[in-house]
Each structure stands twice: as C-alpha cells, then as structure tokens.
Design a protein around this motif. Structure first.
Motif, short mmCIF file in Angstrom:
data_model
loop_
_atom_site.label_atom_id
_atom_site.label_comp_id
_atom_site.label_asym_id
_atom_site.label_seq_id
_atom_site.Cartn_x
_atom_site.Cartn_y
_atom_site.Cartn_z
N GLU A 1 0.82 -1.21 0.00
CA GLU A 1 0.00 0.00 0.00
C GLU A 1 0.85 1.27 0.00
O GLU A 1 0.34 2.35 -0.26
CB GLU A 1 -0.92 -0.01 1.23
N ASP A 2 2.13 1.15 0.29
CA ASP A 2 3.03 2.30 0.29
C ASP A 2 3.58 2.53 -1.12
O ASP A 2 3.91 1.59 -1.83
CB ASP A 2 4.19 2.06 1.28
N GLY A 3 3.71 3.80 -1.52
CA GLY A 3 4.18 4.12 -2.88
C GLY A 3 5.58 3.66 -3.17
O GLY A 3 5.96 3.45 -4.33
N ARG A 4 6.39 3.49 -2.14
CA ARG A 4 7.78 3.08 -2.34
C ARG A 4 7.90 1.62 -2.79
O ARG A 4 8.96 1.20 -3.22
CB ARG A 4 8.58 3.31 -1.05
N TRP A 5 6.81 0.87 -2.64
CA TRP A 5 6.83 -0.52 -3.12
C TRP A 5 7.09 -0.58 -4.61
O TRP A 5 7.85 -1.41 -5.09
CB TRP A 5 5.50 -1.19 -2.78
N GLU A 6 6.48 0.35 -5.39
CA GLU A 6 6.67 0.39 -6.84
C GLU A 6 8.09 0.82 -7.21
O GLU A 6 8.61 0.43 -8.25
CB GLU A 6 5.65 1.33 -7.48
N LEU A 7 8.71 1.65 -6.36
CA LEU A 7 10.08 2.09 -6.63
C LEU A 7 11.06 0.93 -6.54
O LEU A 7 12.20 1.04 -7.03
CB LEU A 7 10.49 3.20 -5.65
N ALA A 8 10.65 -0.14 -5.90
CA ALA A 8 11.51 -1.33 -5.76
C ALA A 8 11.07 -2.43 -6.71
O ALA A 8 11.28 -3.62 -6.44
CB ALA A 8 11.49 -1.82 -4.32
N SER A 9 10.46 -2.07 -7.81
CA SER A 9 9.90 -3.07 -8.74
C SER A 9 10.96 -3.93 -9.41
O SER A 9 10.67 -5.02 -9.89
CB SER A 9 9.06 -2.36 -9.81
N LEU A 10 12.23 -3.44 -9.46
CA LEU A 10 13.30 -4.24 -10.06
C LEU A 10 13.67 -5.46 -9.21
O LEU A 10 14.32 -6.38 -9.69
CB LEU A 10 14.55 -3.38 -10.28
N LEU A 11 13.27 -5.44 -7.95
CA LEU A 11 13.57 -6.57 -7.06
C LEU A 11 12.45 -7.60 -7.18
O LEU A 11 11.27 -7.25 -7.13
CB LEU A 11 13.66 -6.09 -5.60
N ASP A 12 12.82 -8.86 -7.34
CA ASP A 12 11.80 -9.89 -7.40
C ASP A 12 11.34 -10.26 -5.98
O ASP A 12 11.88 -9.77 -4.98
CB ASP A 12 12.30 -11.13 -8.14
N SER A 13 10.36 -11.12 -5.89
CA SER A 13 9.76 -11.46 -4.60
C SER A 13 10.77 -12.11 -3.65
O SER A 13 10.77 -11.84 -2.45
CB SER A 13 8.58 -12.40 -4.83
N GLU A 14 11.64 -12.97 -4.20
CA GLU A 14 12.63 -13.65 -3.35
C GLU A 14 13.62 -12.65 -2.75
O GLU A 14 14.00 -12.77 -1.58
CB GLU A 14 13.38 -14.70 -4.17
N GLN A 15 14.05 -11.66 -3.56
CA GLN A 15 14.99 -10.66 -3.06
C GLN A 15 14.35 -9.82 -1.95
O GLN A 15 14.98 -9.52 -0.93
CB GLN A 15 15.45 -9.76 -4.20
#
Length: 391
Positions: free
Chosen positions: A309-323
């Motif tokens: 729900e935080d906007g910074r989640w999208e800023l970390a889109s290059l990281l996959d779920s495992e990372q």
C-alpha cells in the motif's frame, strides 16, 4: 568537493557507522543508507570504496581482536593470581566470588574461563614445586656435573659429512645443472643416509649451491675452450630473428587485448547501469522496511500486504519477490539481534544474577524493565535466552 575528498568522507562514514570488514555490502547497507555522505559517490564508486575499506580494515580488525583476546586473558590471569588460591580451590568457588568482576566477564564463554582457570592454577602449582625443588637441590652436585660435561672432548666430523654429501650429489638419481633449484631436487635424496647425516636443512641447501657453483665454473671453462667466431655470428643471427618474432607476436597480442578491453568496457558499462538501478531499488525498499517494520516477530506474509500500500513498493519493482523476502528476513534478524543485545545488557546490569540463579527468581527482579517486555512476548523464549546467558 573533489573525488578524493568525497572518497575520504565515505570511508569516514564507514568507520563512524562501525561497518564490519567481515560482513557483506548487502548486510551492512542498512547502517549507512540514510547517512548524507552515502550519496557523495555513485553506485560503482561506493562499491570500489567499500572494497578498498574492508581490505584495509580486515587486517586491523584481526589485530584488534587478537590484542583484545590477549589483553582479556592477561587480565583474567592477574585476577586468578591476585586471588591467592589454595591447591584445593575449585573454579565454582572462584566464579562465585569474582563472577561480577569485569576481568572475569571479559572472557565470554564460561567453558573458556574454567579451562583458563585450570591451566593457570596448574602452572602456579608447578612453579611453586620447581621453586621448592631448586631450594632443596645440592649446589655442589650441580657443579660436579657441569665440570664433568665440560671435560668431555668434542669430536667434529663436519668435513667428512660435507664430502659425503657432495659425493651423493654427483652420484644422485637426477641430473643437476648450474641453474638447478634445491627445492625441486632435494626430494630425490631425502632417503639417502648422507642426506640425513647433515642435520640442518639450511646447511644442506648451502652445500647444494656450493656444488652448483662448482658446476657453473666447469661449464664456463668448457665454453671458453669450445669458443668459435663463426658459431658466435650464427648465434647472434638466431637471437635477432627470435627477437623480431617475439616483437611481432607481442604486437598482435596487444591488438587483441585492446579489442577485448573495449568489449569488456562496454559490457561493464551496461552491467553497471543495471547494478545502479538495482541498488536504488534496494535503498528504497530498505527505507520502506525501516519505516514500516519495527516488530522482530513480524511475518513476511502478513507484512507484505501492508508494504504494497506504500508508494515506495513500486520504486523497488526491479527486485523480485525472493529478493524482497530475503531483505525482509535480514531486517528482522537485525531487529532481533538488537533486542537480544539489549536484553543481555539488562542481565549484565542485574546485580542479583549468579551462576546458580534461576529464571523464576531473576524474572521478579527484571520484569518491570522495558527491555524485558521488548525482547519477546513469549516468556519461554526469555527463559531460554537467560539459560544461554549463564553458559
């Protein structure tokens, strides 16, 4: 600021934040990511500065650790000596009396304390026994022994041993030239009695190189006898031709190296761009974790929904779920370690704890301390940590 000044400021930040030379960049990143000096360098410059720092700092940390261990053992030794222990004293009695002393606590593990105590106690008893034996010994008898040993004649066979060693080299199972190396040839002679007769390894090496020196003189004399002007001219032409071939080969190799370097530089540039983007994504995600996750008992499955729900989640889109899950677990581990240190610091400050203390008794003394409740909501986990503390 110049690049050198920015690099110096970055290194000072690493020192100020107590970055460990034996950890990894990813694990130490949370310590420095919010420091203003972190942004003085680009992603690649940070990695280079960090690698240079840990190389220089690793040896310093090893030396500091060795010195600290040495100082702690020396302080513990002085504590044991100052206790004036009797031969019947036990470690349990010693620990009961000096368990709160800083010199006692400086040795972290209880087993190491007991082992060191027993060693020092045994050494002290041995020293006392030797001192008593020295007092009881008859000085005149010692003088008679020394006089008889000095009167015995010493026989030297060094020349015979050397000659036998040289003969062994001449008769040896391998060929030896003026340029031979002792380290490569000695294995062929190690079972020979003449080899063993020379008791010193350095003396064997000296004899070997004396032997090769003689061979060098013999080869030189042979060359002088066989000298021919025509042969010398042929040799010069051959060397000139070899030199030209080496120069051509070196030029071609240089051209190949330049081409490979250009390809590598282009590849490194692309890789660096990707690394920089991932580092920025990691920084945003770390900031998100530091702001949103402060409970060491939080789970990834439940927390992930809140983080989305935080906007910074999208800023970390290059990281996959495992990372992301890995970084979350490392963050939780750091929080747990912090609470564990705080809990142990509380136990250190408690004056009622002895080696025979029980959790039931100590719990009453510390339950009102905020660090008690912050460590864990599970009392069994607190008791388990208390038990590990006493070991």
């Amino acid at each position: 600021m110049t690049l050198e000044q920015r690099q110096q400021a970055f290194r000072e930040m690493l020192m100020d934040r107590e970055v460990s030379a034996f950890s990894t960049w990813e694990k130490e990143l949370h310590k420095i990511v919010f420091d203003p000096r972190y942004l003085l360098l680009s992603g690649r410059e940070r990695k280079l500065a960090y690698e240079g720092f840990i190389k220089a700092r690793a040896e310093d940390e090893r030396i500091e650790k060795r010195n600290k261990i040495k100082d702690n053992r020396e302080a513990f030794k002085k504590l044991v000596e100052s206790a004036n222990l009797s031969s019947r004293a036990t470690f349990s009695e010693f620990a009961q009396k000096y368990g709160k002393d800083a010199k006692f606590k400086a040795i972290e593990k209880m087993k190491e304390r007991e082992s060191l105590f027993n060693e020092l106690k045994a050494a002290n008893q041995t020293s006392k026994k030797e001192a008593e034996d020295m007092k009881e010994r008859d000085p005149s008898r010692d003088r008679d022994k020394m006089a008889s040993s000095e009167s015995k004649p010493k026989k030297s066979k060094s020349d015979q041993i050397r000659d036998a060693f040289m003969e062994m080299l001449r008769e040896g199972p391998c060929s030896i030239s003026a340029t031979s190396s002792w380290s490569k040839k000695k294995k062929y002679f190690s079972d020979d009695e003449r080899y063993i007769a020379v008791g010193s390894s350095s003396l064997r090496e000296t004899y070997f190189y004396e032997f090769t020196k003689d061979l060098e003189h013999e080869e030189k004399s042979t060359k002088e006898r066989d000298y021919s002007p025509v042969r010398e001219v042929d040799e010069k032409e051959r060397k000139a031709q070899e030199r030209k071939e080496r120069e051509r080969a070196a030029l071609k190799e240089r051209e190949r190296q330049v081409a490979r370097r250009q390809v590598d530089q282009n590849r490194e540039l692309e890789r660096e761009r990707g690394v920089h983007a991932r580092e920025e994504a990691q920084q945003h995600f770390l900031a998100l974790l530091h702001d949103m996750v402060r409970d060491a008992e939080a789970s990834w499955r439940k927390t992930k929904k809140q983080l989305r729900e935080d906007g910074r989640w999208e800023l970390a889109s290059l990281l996959d779920s495992e990372q992301k899950e890995k970084m979350f677990n490392e963050h939780i581990e750091a929080l747990s370690n912090k609470k564990k240190k705080s809990f142990r610091r509380m136990l250190d400050e408690c004056e009622h704890i002895t080696l025979t203390s029980t959790w039931r008794d100590i719990r009453k003394k510390i339950k009102h301390d905020s660090r008690f409740s912050k460590f864990s909501s599970d009392d069994k986990e607190r008791e388990a940590e208390f038990s590990r503390y006493l070991k």
